[in-house]
Design a protein around this motif. Structure first.
Motif: not given
Length: 102
Positions: A23-34
């Protein structure tokens, strides 16, 4: 009581570390556009704030808000410090502690 816990998808101790990691990796990906590959390679020592140009002071607010929403936690201003945002491991440990306390 167990049915209420299982329908929420979490145990009394909170989600597993693997679920939090995903979940945390998905959040970072979505919020930061990584990119998917970049985030998948994150480990405990991966630097975040000050290391990822995408994670500036403005993005921190979005990140924390999204963590609250997706992890069903409340993050108080006094909870936020440089140490929890320094590395991915620090952020994961923070998220784990917050999900257990709620």
């Amino acid at each position: 009581m167990q049915t209420a816990q299982s329908t929420a998808g979490t145990k009394a101790t909170g989600p597993s570390r693997m679920e939090l990691d995903t979940t945390l990796k998905a959040i970072l990906r979505d919020v930061l556009g990584l990119g998917e590959d970049q985030v998948a390679a994150f480990d405990a020592d991966t630097g975040l704030f000050g290391h990822l140009p995408e994670l500036d002071s403005m993005a921190v607010a979005g990140l924390l808000t999204e963590m609250e929403d997706r992890l069903d936690i409340l993050i108080e201003d006094e909870d936020v410090d440089g140490e929890m945002l320094e590395t991915y491991g620090g952020l994961l440990a923070f998220a784990e502690a917050k999900t257990v306390e709620t």
